[in-house]
Every structure is written in structure tokens, then in C-alpha cells.
Motif scaffolding. Structure first.
Motif, mmCIF file in Angstrom:
data_model
loop_
_atom_site.group_PDB
_atom_site.id
_atom_site.type_symbol
_atom_site.label_atom_id
_atom_site.label_comp_id
_atom_site.label_asym_id
_atom_site.label_seq_id
_atom_site.Cartn_x
_atom_site.Cartn_y
_atom_site.Cartn_z
ATOM 1 N N HIS A 145 78.731 50.710 60.589
ATOM 2 C CA HIS A 145 79.599 51.870 61.296
ATOM 3 C C HIS A 145 80.644 51.947 60.366
ATOM 4 O O HIS A 145 81.256 51.274 60.140
ATOM 5 C CB HIS A 145 79.848 51.357 62.765
ATOM 6 C CG HIS A 145 80.955 52.489 63.118
ATOM 7 N ND1 HIS A 145 80.692 53.724 63.519
ATOM 8 C CD2 HIS A 145 82.299 52.369 63.585
ATOM 9 C CE1 HIS A 145 81.869 54.644 63.929
ATOM 10 N NE2 HIS A 145 82.759 53.421 63.738
ATOM 11 N N LEU A 146 80.881 53.442 59.843
ATOM 12 C CA LEU A 146 82.036 53.705 58.938
ATOM 13 C C LEU A 146 82.731 54.820 59.662
ATOM 14 O O LEU A 146 82.288 55.806 59.798
ATOM 15 C CB LEU A 146 81.603 54.066 57.582
ATOM 16 C CG LEU A 146 82.724 54.603 56.775
ATOM 17 C CD1 LEU A 146 83.401 53.397 56.325
ATOM 18 C CD2 LEU A 146 82.226 55.342 55.364
ATOM 19 N N PRO A 147 83.855 54.314 60.500
ATOM 20 C CA PRO A 147 84.892 55.347 61.052
ATOM 21 C C PRO A 147 85.100 56.550 60.183
ATOM 22 O O PRO A 147 85.367 56.443 58.927
ATOM 23 C CB PRO A 147 85.990 54.651 61.526
ATOM 24 C CG PRO A 147 85.571 53.441 61.533
ATOM 25 C CD PRO A 147 84.557 53.250 60.422
ATOM 26 N N PHE A 148 85.138 57.957 60.750
ATOM 27 C CA PHE A 148 85.800 58.955 60.001
ATOM 28 C C PHE A 148 87.160 58.639 59.456
ATOM 29 O O PHE A 148 87.911 57.992 59.869
ATOM 30 C CB PHE A 148 85.703 60.225 61.022
ATOM 31 C CG PHE A 148 86.117 61.470 60.324
ATOM 32 C CD1 PHE A 148 85.685 62.044 59.050
ATOM 33 C CD2 PHE A 148 86.986 62.488 60.950
ATOM 34 C CE1 PHE A 148 85.906 63.092 58.523
ATOM 35 C CE2 PHE A 148 87.317 63.823 60.582
ATOM 36 C CZ PHE A 148 86.814 63.800 59.070
ATOM 37 N N SER A 198 81.059 50.843 67.410
ATOM 38 C CA SER A 198 81.775 52.010 66.943
ATOM 39 C C SER A 198 83.373 52.116 67.619
ATOM 40 O O SER A 198 83.556 51.178 68.750
ATOM 41 C CB SER A 198 81.096 53.470 67.768
ATOM 42 O OG SER A 198 80.914 53.184 69.074
ATOM 43 N N ASP A 199 84.123 52.607 67.170
ATOM 44 C CA ASP A 199 85.471 52.389 67.520
ATOM 45 C C ASP A 199 85.841 53.645 68.667
ATOM 46 O O ASP A 199 85.183 54.682 68.671
ATOM 47 C CB ASP A 199 86.407 52.670 66.407
ATOM 48 C CG ASP A 199 86.358 53.807 65.398
ATOM 49 O OD1 ASP A 199 87.011 54.099 64.964
ATOM 50 O OD2 ASP A 199 85.120 54.206 65.516
ATOM 51 N N ASN A 200 86.754 53.263 69.562
ATOM 52 C CA ASN A 200 87.120 54.134 70.638
ATOM 53 C C ASN A 200 87.557 55.529 69.873
ATOM 54 O O ASN A 200 88.595 55.482 69.161
ATOM 55 C CB ASN A 200 88.135 53.514 71.409
ATOM 56 C CG ASN A 200 88.418 54.509 72.822
ATOM 57 O OD1 ASN A 200 88.784 55.824 72.710
ATOM 58 N ND2 ASN A 200 88.856 53.754 73.747
ATOM 59 N N LEU A 207 87.235 48.654 69.529
ATOM 60 C CA LEU A 207 85.888 48.570 68.950
ATOM 61 C C LEU A 207 85.142 48.248 69.971
ATOM 62 O O LEU A 207 85.038 47.078 70.635
ATOM 63 C CB LEU A 207 85.588 47.520 67.919
ATOM 64 C CG LEU A 207 84.773 47.843 66.770
ATOM 65 C CD1 LEU A 207 84.892 49.094 65.944
ATOM 66 C CD2 LEU A 207 84.625 46.600 65.624
ATOM 67 N N ILE A 208 83.836 49.142 70.101
ATOM 68 C CA ILE A 208 82.717 48.805 70.984
ATOM 69 C C ILE A 208 81.659 48.042 70.618
ATOM 70 O O ILE A 208 81.188 48.631 69.491
ATOM 71 C CB ILE A 208 82.344 49.854 72.163
ATOM 72 C CG1 ILE A 208 81.943 49.327 73.316
ATOM 73 C CG2 ILE A 208 81.438 50.452 71.382
ATOM 74 C CD1 ILE A 208 82.083 50.325 74.543
ATOM 75 N N ILE A 209 81.139 46.927 71.001
ATOM 76 C CA ILE A 209 80.013 46.185 70.226
ATOM 77 C C ILE A 209 78.994 46.190 71.181
ATOM 78 O O ILE A 209 79.356 45.632 72.470
ATOM 79 C CB ILE A 209 80.404 44.936 69.839
ATOM 80 C CG1 ILE A 209 81.754 44.839 68.865
ATOM 81 C CG2 ILE A 209 79.302 44.192 69.012
ATOM 82 C CD1 ILE A 209 82.290 43.564 68.624
#
Length: 1070
Positions: A145-148, A198-200, A207-209
């Protein structure tokens, strides 16, 4: 389709082609042709790959650049922008691509592979390259996952741990989230691999795992501990956030969706089984198939969309794969033709914390790409502008024509445009990024593909595009007594009686001839007018090779008992004398493999049937497959051959002019002492011929029958030349090449054009053997005394369905064919050269003296699969593709080797079956069942290729971040930001263990960056860097463009200083 002997191929692969010098034979003084082609005119390189990515495995979309990326199971990467902008790259390892992530609007892409490596691709150059790679040694990658707008990539593993990679330097951070720390005492067992990260959307620090076993953890990055844990007793496949960051949704292996509040730990607030039947007594609905993926997308004025794949109930046997779109109270179930690999919802915003406003769904299927319009009622699909339908039915043969007449593509396009389906979305195709190349190459190119279901497709292949122009269904001519199969298979099989085997096309007259596997030949004319054919014209031909056939009255192999005599009226289809089954048929003969339809045939504008020729069963033996085919529009003749002999058909008078066994072609001077075959008992064929004939004929290859007796016809060439030794005048001839390396000549006597051509017979006289070569003859061509290629004569196209009065019709009939013959002023003593190429060697024969003046052994140990005599812009050459993977060119007439490149090993028969060269240095082959690879062997094209390729990356401003409003900011409702640099950087987090993963710098490195950033983007970047030094404020786009120029290290330091300088401004870096 040529028969290949696989053992022969494998032997050929082991050896290397020899490049023995060409040998000059005979007197040389008369043959001082100045050869213009030199080695420096040749260079081999791949140009473009078209078609559907074979065995796709993953997909990603850049919502700002509007570029789609697809990864495959063999490590290929295909990038698609607007129609005409596409690109192919390959990971060297060949491992499957399990996940793709764009660095949105950065011109970069991260790929994760099944061999536990991650790669950073630079898309700012026309041929993308890898900048960095990281190979994990001890852990298997399961999710990334790469946050924007973040430079920190989260990597989840099979062991349940999460590692963090800096995408600028591709170094691992010392910050690791260990599985046992994440779940603590909430579970006694290991939670399984990480299936989601993914991050909130509202808080980058949370971070949700998702773990496979059903545990979800909300992790606080700053305090390095779990805030909440959510457990469910079904395995998790995917997780998605609501954009406000207060809720998320999970999809499970029992076909349920669970929706959770982040603060409510105990139970999901809602459980939905989209496809489950609800029992009346309030019990749980019955389990369904797993929901493999779910997406949760919100809209400003309306209900959110929940989109999912899978989850159907188990009792829907035979139901096609489905995508389900839930919107408010409505649920739409969209059936797909193939299994779903992945899907993505396209949204108006790249920001995860804004209303998503979804407008389309891209669905990647195993063999298709479908884009659904969410904004229109009924969710119509968009018309796909990419050439992804090459494999609609498996390709069985191809032909490639460069430098065609200019009016051909518009003519094919206008008849093809009427074949378009209706009911597509009215909107523009949403994948619209990139820019076309500035190519100057402008000659028309056409590729024709023949398919297993009998379709023939014409493609516009000009420049580096590919677009379907027109589709012809040849099976319409026959009665279909078979049920329609599903389109599951990508390989041609014995169950395809209509499969196309060979195609012959005359671009000038637009005549098309196809030979099918059921020993049938169909001739088509091109017309712009619709016509109804009451009766399809049919000729049935007996071709057999029995030297002492007891039933044959004349003892020869020539048998035309089922034929009208030349000049007689043609037979129509289905005469009553032909029984349809073998039960009432004494000798099991005279039956074709397919039945031509007897009902009137409505023929749309485009290619229309003019004549069908069928080989019939003889004495209980199925007809042998057709091995060669040619037509000449100027002479009105069509010729085909197989392992028994050849037949020449006059398609103007609809008669067979000649039907000869191969032996008869030699006359008395047969070089082979052939044993007559023993008379055999006539076998009673079992059952209906139409069922078993095809598989029988497919299996009885030429090699399996006694070799000496069976000499197959392998190639033809119509020409205007000297028929006999010492002739002083040119006459129309047919050159015939055989599988035993012999070239034989037939002289043709044609009646004058006009009325007489309709009535007087065409006369053909064999003039004997011209020359012998080693191996089967593949290609023949003619040169004039200056060394220029002599094309065969042709008739220009005219409208065959003229409805005007008789006068007009007479005009059409009287048109003189264009005979391209050498000028009479030439010195006729040695005025032509025949170039002949076999599987092993090439020879040049001077005519009319018939002396061999040059010969060259092309390969000793392998054999040639395809040879073509092609016109380059500087002259003519012979191009060959050898079974050992070499591509070679030879000069003519001198046969000097000009190029020899070990290009690709022959890994499968598909390449052998579909490889073809054409003029101006172009070639193509099918590199997989769904993709065409085009290559060039011309130095000019290689040099111009960079210009012709499209740009994937275009400078675009990133949209404004959503404004969260005054009160939300005041009361903490706004998006929380996080200094990830501080958390994950080396200063705080330390370094990761060296043995965990190794960093591999990519070939694209900083040099690649500099190269890529030259041109418009580069000028922009240099200007921006200058501005930066004056202390002016930079926009996000410009920072990133500059980032591509500077090396990662110095830039991140510089960026950090800038961040401290302007604390009030949000800083995102590449």
C-alpha cells in the motif's frame, strides 16, 4: 498451415545457423547489377506489442494521469493511455506481478512480484525503465500500500509483518509492525498473512491491517500500538474505507460483507450477504462463494456504491462470473464472459478523504478488459478502443502487407464500420492519458488474421497502431450442423472444421482467397453493395495419388470424374447425385468434408463469396490438407496444392483447368524412382464423413506417408517470364515449388480479354523442371535486368455488382488487366532473374538461359520457417526466419548475407505458424495466444522509433485537496497529517536488518531520469529549479518534476530544509 515435424524443430533448435558465404556459379560478366542494400541499412528491434495481455494477474490506475497498468503471470507490464498510446515492459525474472501501485501523478509505478521483489518503474520516458528494486530474502510479499502523496510504501508479508520502504531511495526503514505486537492476546493462533493495509483517509497516523484469519487491527503509527481490534470468524479477502474514515467494510470467504465502526469493537454494525437467500425464520442466510474484493465509494448527492466480485450462491451452477453493483436499494448483477481477475472503480478525485464520485468500473477478466459506465442507467459498457480482440477465436495464420494501395484502408473501414455493435455508453473512453508519438512513417500497413472459427480479420497496422477494420465470417458459406461452442479455448483444436489454414490476397484487385482445414478453398470479391446470392457457385475436385488405381480408367493420378469439363457450366451446390451420408454410398467417395448451404445467402457490403472449391473423399480416403494457395487477378486463375498434386481453377469461367498429380508435372524426367502404390481395398468409412473427416485429415501429415511417393506442393508464384530455355518472349507462367525442393514451370495460354476470356478455355502446358534446391521450396520471386522486383500482374479493383445498363457492364468486362512486364527496350539475352528460397538455401537463376548464377547455403543444421522477398526503401532483399531463432537478410541477386541476428528461440509452434515479413523492414508474429509482437529489421525505422512511440506521462496539475470547512478544522474533524519522515526515517527508526532484503539499483538509474526529463518536462523542471533558488513557491507538480531530475539523496535533504523553511505549507515530495 504448414505441417511441422516437432522433432525436426527441436533438432533445429540445438544447432546454430551457418553463415557460409554465397557461392557464385557460372559466368559473371553479364550479372554486374549494382546492389544498393548494405549491412548498415539493417537493424533488428522490437517496435510494439498489441493485443490483450496474456494471463493477466493485477491492475492499477492513475486517476490524475488517466493511465491503466496491467501486470501478467509472466512478469509483463502493459500500460494503456488514450487509444494509440500503449507500452509493453518486462520484468527480467519473469515472475508473476501480484500487485501494482502508481505514484499518482508522479510518472512512476511500483510493482510487486511473486518472487518477493518490489520494483520502481520510471514512466517519464517513452520506454519505461526500472529505477530501483528490492528483493526480500526471508519473507514473502502478500500486499502493498502506497498512500497518495506519500513516499513510504507499506509491505505486508505472509508472516503477518509489515515493513516500510522509502520509494525515493528504495531503502527499508527500521520501523516494522510485527504480527504478535499487532494482535497481542486477542488470538492464540497466528493471524495468517496480511491481506490488506490502508491508512485512515482522515488520519494518516492510523493504519488498518487486515489478516487473512479474520482479524482487523487499527494501528497507531506514532504510539506503535493497536488502538482497536475487530474479529470475525470468517477469512477476510479485502477491506475498504468509507471516505470519512469512521467506517470500513470487509469481504469474507462465506460471501458476506461486514461493515464496522472504527470505535465499535465488538460486532460489525451490519452484515450483508448480497447473494444469499434469506430464510424466513431469522436464521443466518446460507453461505455463498467468497467475495474476493469489495470497494466502498461515496457520492455527494446520493447513496454510496458498494461494488464486489464473487459472492454468488453455491447453487448457481454454470452461472457466469459476476460483478455486483449495490447502490442504495438497487443491486445490479453484471455477468462477465470470463473469470474476473481484478476490478477498479474510477473516481473523480485522487484524495481518499473526499467524496469519491465514482463514474466507471474497469474490470480485468482472464481474456478481456471491460469498462462499465456507472453514471448511465443500466450500467452500459464503454466501446473498447484498444485492439484486444485478436484472440476472440484462436489465430491460425497471419499475413502482413506494408505499403498497400492508399484507398484500401478507407474502403475496408467503411464496410467494417457497419458491423459495429450498438448499445455502448455515450461517454468518452475514460482511460485517456498520454500523448501520441510524432511519427513520420506514413505508408499504409494491413495485417490479416485467420482464425479457428473461420473468421478473417483485417487490421489497420499503419505507423505503430493496430485497429480492426473489417471482419469476415467464412463459415457462413457452409451449413452448420454443430452446436455453438463456448469460447473457452485459446488453442485451435480438431473441433474447428472452419479453421483458416492459408490466405492469399491481392491488395490491388482486392480479391481474397482462403483455404480451410476441411480441404476447401473460398474465393471472395470485394463489393460496396449488398447482394443476395441465390446459389453459391461450387466446384468439387477429386485429388488422389494412386499410380495404379484399379478404378481409374486412364491409370493416371489425374481424376476429374466429379468435375464438369472445362468450359461447361459450373456445378451448383448440393446436386442430388451426392448422397449426404455414407450409408447408401458404395465407394465412400465424392463427398466433401463440409456441406455448402443451399439456401440463398445475403451478402453485406465487403467481401462476398464468388466461388467455393471443395476436395472430396476418394475411395474411402479423406482429402489431404491444402498446403499451398495462390491467385492472380490479371489471369483470373486460382491454384492450390496438397500432398497429392495441384489444381488450377479458372474463376471467371468457374471451371477446373488442370488437376495433376505431382509426378505428372515432371513428365518423363521424374528425378525420383517412385514405386507405384499397391492397389488397396476400398475402405468403407464409418459414420458420417463430416464428423470424422477433419480429424483424419489433420493427423495424416505428409511425413507419415512414404516420403518418396508423397511430394507435396509447397509454394506457387504467378509471373510473366520466359517459360522455356532460350525463349525470347515473355509469357504468363505459374512457378510451382515442391516439398522435395524442385521448381517446376507451367506455361499459361490465356484467351484475349473481354468476351473471349469468358468463353475460350485457358490452356496450361507443363514445361518441366527448372532447378532443384535442398529442402522444401518456401518462396519464389522475379527481378528485372536492373535488379528491381517484378510484381505479378494484377487487375485493378472494380465494383463487381454493377447495377447499371449493359454498356457499363461491357466496359467493366473489357478492362485490360495491368500487366507489370519489363519494358521491351531491355536486352532480352538475360533479362530476368528468378530468386528461389528453400528451407536450407537460396539460388538465383538467370532467365531465359536457366543458369544458376548465385547460390547461398542459409543454414546447414536448422531449417527456415518463413522466407519473403521484400522491398526495402533502398532495394530488394530476402528475409528469413530460421527455426534456431535467427533472423537473416540476404542481398539480391548476389545473395550476400547483410544481417544475421539471433533473435528468439522457437519456443512454440505459434511463432512458426504466424511469423511473417513484409516490405520496408516490418515483421510480426504472435508471441502469445492473445498478443501480436511487431519487429523491424530496418535501420531507418529503428532510428525513428523513439519519435513514433507515445508519451505515457504528461505534466498535469494535481487537483486541489478538499476543503474541510472551518468547524471541522476547529473541532478536530479534519484530516490529520503525520510527519512520516520523522517516524520512519533513519534518525528515529534506525536501519532495517541487512539480511531482510537487498537493494538492486535499476538500469533506469539517474541517467535514465535525466534522459527522461529532457524535452518539455526537462525544460519545465530546469525552469522550476531556477525559480526555487529565488525562493519562490513551487506547485506540487513542479516539485515532482524536479525530483525526477535530482538524485534521490540530495533532493530529500534539500526538501527537508524547504519543509522547515515553509512550515505553514503542506509539503509532499516524490
Amino acid at each position: 498451415m504448414k505441417k511441422f515435424n516437432i522433432r525436426k524443430v527441436l533438432d533445429g533448435l540445438k544447432e546454430v545457423s551457418s553463415s557460409a558465404p554465397s557461392v557464385q556459379v557460372g559466368p559473371q560478366e553479364n550479372h554486374l547489377i549494382q546492389e544498393t542494400l548494405q549491412s548498415e541499412h539493417f537493424q533488428l528491434c522490437k517496435t510494439v506489442r498489441h493485443g490483450f495481455p496474456y494471463q493477466p494477474s493485477s491492475m492499477a490506475f492513475d486517476p490524475v494521469q488517466k493511465i491503466l497498468a496491467i501486470g501478467t503471470q509472466s512478469g509483463a507490464l502493459r500500460l494503456f493511455g488514450r487509444p494509440g498510446v500503449e507500452c509493453y515492459c518486462q520484468h527480467e525474472s519473469g515472475a508473476a506481478v501480484i500487485q501494482l501501485q502508481f505514484l499518482i501523478n508522479e510518472g512512476a509505478l511500483v510493482s510487486a512480484l511473486a518472487d518477493d521483489s518490489v520494483h520502481l518503474w520510471n514512466l517519464r520516458q517513452k520506454r519505461p525503465a526500472i529505477l530501483h528494486s528490492l528483493k526480500f530474502n526471508r519473507e514473502r510479499i502478500t500486499f502493498c500500500h502506497l498512500p497518495f502523496q506519500s513516499k513510504w510504501l507499506y509491505i505486508g508479508t505472509e508472516r503477518g509483518n509489515i515493513h516500510i520502504v522509502n520509494v525515493e531511495s528504495f531503502m527499508l526503514s527500521g520501523y516494522v509492525i510485527m504480527w504478535n505486537k499487532a494482535i497481542e492476546l486477542s488470538s492464540k493462533a497466528h493471524p495468517g498473512p496480511v491481506v490488506h493495509i490502508s491508512d485512515n483517509p482522515m488520519d494518516e497516523g492510523k493504519l488498518i491491517i487486515g489478516f487473512e484469519s479474520g482479524i482487523v487491527v487499527l494501528w497507531d503509527l506514532k504510539s506503535k500500538k493497536a488502538d482497536y481490534r475487530y474479529t470475525y470468524d470468517e477469512a477476510i479477502h479485502s477491506v475498504a474505507w468509507h471516505h470519512e474514515g469512521k467506517q470500513f467494510i470487509c469481504s469474507h470467504s462465506d460471501g458476506t460483507l461486514t461493515i464496522w465502526n472504527i470505535r465499535g469493537q465488538g460486532k460489525p454494525i451490519q452484515t450483508i450477504t448480497p447473494h444469499g437467500k434469506q430464510p424466513k425464520d431469522g436464521k443466518k442466510p446460507e453461505p455463498c462463494k467468497p467475495i474476493l474484493k469489495v470497494e466502498y465509494k461515496t457520492t455527494r448527492n446520493g447513496e454510496p456504491f458498494i461494488i464486489l466480485s464473487g459472492g454468488l450462491s453455491y447453487d448457481t451452477v454454470g452461472r457466469r462470473p459476476c460483478l455486483t453493483v449495490m447502490h442504495g436499494k438497487s443491486t445490479a448483477v453484471l455477468e462477465m464472459d470470463y473469470p474476473i481477475v481484478d476490478f477498479l472503480t474510477l473516481c473523480e478525485t485522487p484524495y481518499p478523504n473526499d467524496f469519491q464520485e465514482p463514474y466507471a468500473v474497469v474490470v480485468l477478466l482472464e481474456k478481456d478488459l471491460v469498462v462499465i459506465d456507472l453514471a448511465q442507467n443500466g450500467y452500459p459498457i464503454f466501446e473498447n478502443p484498444y485492439p484486444l480482440t485478436i484472440h476472440e477465436s484462436p489465430v491460425t495464420c497471419c499475413e502482413y502487407f506494408a505499403d498497400c494501395p492508399v484507398d484500401l484502408i478507407p474502403a475496408l473501414y467503411s464496410v467494417g464500420s457497419r458491423q459495429k455493435r450498438q448499445g455502448y455508453s455515450k461517454k468518452e473512453w475514460p482511460i485517456s492519458g498520454g500523448n501520441w508519438g510524432q511519427g513520420t512513417q506514413s505508408y499504409p500497413e494491413i495485417i490479416i488474421t485467420g482464425h479457428a472459427d473461420g473468421t478473417v480479420k483485417f487490421w489497420d497496422a499503419s505507423a505503430i497502431m493496430l485497429q480492426v477494420l473489417y471482419k469476415l465470417k467464412t463459415a457462413k458459406v457452409f451449413d452448420r450442423n454443430r452446436s455453438k461452442e463456448d469460447k473457452g479455448s485459446t488453442e485451435a483444436s480438431d473441433d474447428d472444421p472452419f479453421a483458416i489454414q492459408i490466405m492469399a490476397w491481392c491488395p490491388e484487385s482486392r480479391m481474397l482467397c482462403v483455404a480451410g482445414v476441411s480441404a476447401n478453398v473460398i474465393l471472395y470479391r470485394f463489393s460496396k453493395l449488398e447482394v443476395t446470392t441465390e446459389v453459391v457457385q461450387l466446384l468439387e475436385v477429386r485429388m488422389q495419388y494412386e499410380l495404379n488405381d484399379i478404378e481409374s480408367p486412364d491409370g493416371g493420378g489425374e481424376q476429374t470424374s466429379a468435375l464438369p469439363t472445362p468450359g461447361a457450366s459450373p456445378q451448383t451446390s448440393g446436386p442430388p447425385s451426392h448422397p449426404s451420408t455414407s450409408s447408401n454410398n458404395s465407394d465412400g467417395g465424392n463427398i466433401p468434408c463440409l456441406k455448402v448451404r443451399s439456401a440463398p445467402l445475403k451478402q453485406s457490403p465487403g467481401y462476398q463469396v464468388d466461388l467455393v472449391v471443395q476436395l472430396v473423399w476418394v475411395s474411402g480416403e479423406p482429402p489431404q490438407p491444402i498446403t499451398s494457395l495462390a491467385l492472380n487477378s490479371s489471369y483470373g486463375l486460382l491454384v492450390f496444392g496438397n500432398s497429392n498434386g495441384l489444381a488450377v481453377v479458372d474463376y471467371i469461367q468457374k471451371t477446373v483447368v488442370l488437376n495433376l498429380g505431382t509426378v505428372e508435372l515432371y513428365g518423363s524426367n521424374d528425378p525420383y524412382q517412385r514405386q507405384p502404390r499397391s492397389p488397396r481395398k476400398t475402405r468403407q468409412p464409418s459414420g458420417d464423413h463430416r464428423d470424422n473427416s477433419f480429424s483424419r485429415s489433420r493427423s495424416s501429415s505428409v511425413t507419415s506417408i512414404d516420403k518418396e511417393a508423397k511430394e507435396a506442393i509447397s509454394s506457387f508464384h504467378f509471373c510473366e517470364t520466359f517459360a522455356r530455355k532460350g525463349d525470347s518472349t515473355l509469357t504468363p507462367c505459374l512457378y510451382v515449388g515442391t516439398s522435395l525442393g524442385t521448381v517446376l514451370v507451367l506455361a499459361l495460354t490465356l484467351p484475349p480479354a473481354g468476351e473471349q476470356r469468358q468463353l475460350q478455355p485457358v490452356l496450361i502446358s507443363p514445361t518441366g523442371m527448372l532447378i532443384r534446391l535442398k529442402g522444401s521450396i518456401l518462396r519464389m520471386a522475379f527481378l528485372d535486368s536492373t535488379g528491381s522486383q517484378l510484381p505479378p500482374a494484377y487487375e485493378p479493383w472494380y465494383e463487381p455488382n454493377v447495377t447499371a445498363d449493359g454498356e457499363e457492364r461491357e466496359k467493366v468486362r473489357k478492362r485490360r488487366p495491368v500487366s507489370v512486364s519489363p519494358s521491351s527496350s531491355q536486352d532480352l539475352s538475360e533479362s530476368q532473374y528468378a530468386v528461389v528460397c528453400s528451407e536450407k538455401q537460396a539460388k538465383v537463376i538467370s532467365l531465359p538461359s536457366q543458369t544458376c548464377i548465385y547460390k547461398h547455403s542459409i543454414t546447414e543444421t536448422s531449417f527456415i520457417l518463413r522466407a519473403d522477398v521484400v522491398q526495402m526503401s533502398q532495394g530488394v532483399c530476402v528475409a528469413c526466419f530460421c527455426a534456431n531463432g535467427h533472423i537473416m537478410t540476404l542481398s539480391v541477386p548476389g545473395l550476400r548475407p547483410l544481417m544475421d541476428v539471433n533473435y528468439l528461440p522457437l519456443t512454440d509452434m505459434r511463432i512458426a505458424r504466424t511469423f511473417c515479413f513484409t516490405n520496408l523492414g516490418q515483421a510480426m508474429y504472435l508471441c502469445s495466444p492473445t498478443e501480436v509482437q511487431r519487429i523491424t529489421y530496418s535501420q531507418d525505422t529503428c532510428e525513428n522509433l523513439q519519435e513514433m512511440l507515445g508519451e505515457l506521462f504528461t505534466p498535469v496539475e494535481t487537483p486541489e485537496a478538499p476543503n474541510r470547512g472551518f468547524f471541522k478544522g476547529l473541532f478536530g474533524g479534519g484530516a490529520q497529517s503525520l510527519d512520516r519522515e520523522e517516524l520512519f526515517g533513519e534518525v528515529t527508526a534506525g536501519r532495517a536488518s541487512r539480511s531482510l532484503a537487498q537493494h538492486i539499483p535499476g538500469p533506469g538509474g539517474i541517467e535514465g531520469m535525466k534522459g527522461a526529463a529532457s524535452g518539455v518536462v526537462g525544460d519545465l523542471a530546469r525552469a522550476r529549479i531556477a525559480l526555487d533558488e529565488r525562493g519562490q513557491k513551487l506547485g506540487e507538480l513542479e516539485e515532482r518534476t524536479a525530483a525526477m531530475m535530482a538524485s534521490a539523496d540530495s533532493f530529500s535533504k534539500h526538501a527537508h530544509e524547504m519543509m522547515l523553511k515553509c512550515k505553514d505549507k503542506k509539503w509532499y515530495q516524490f
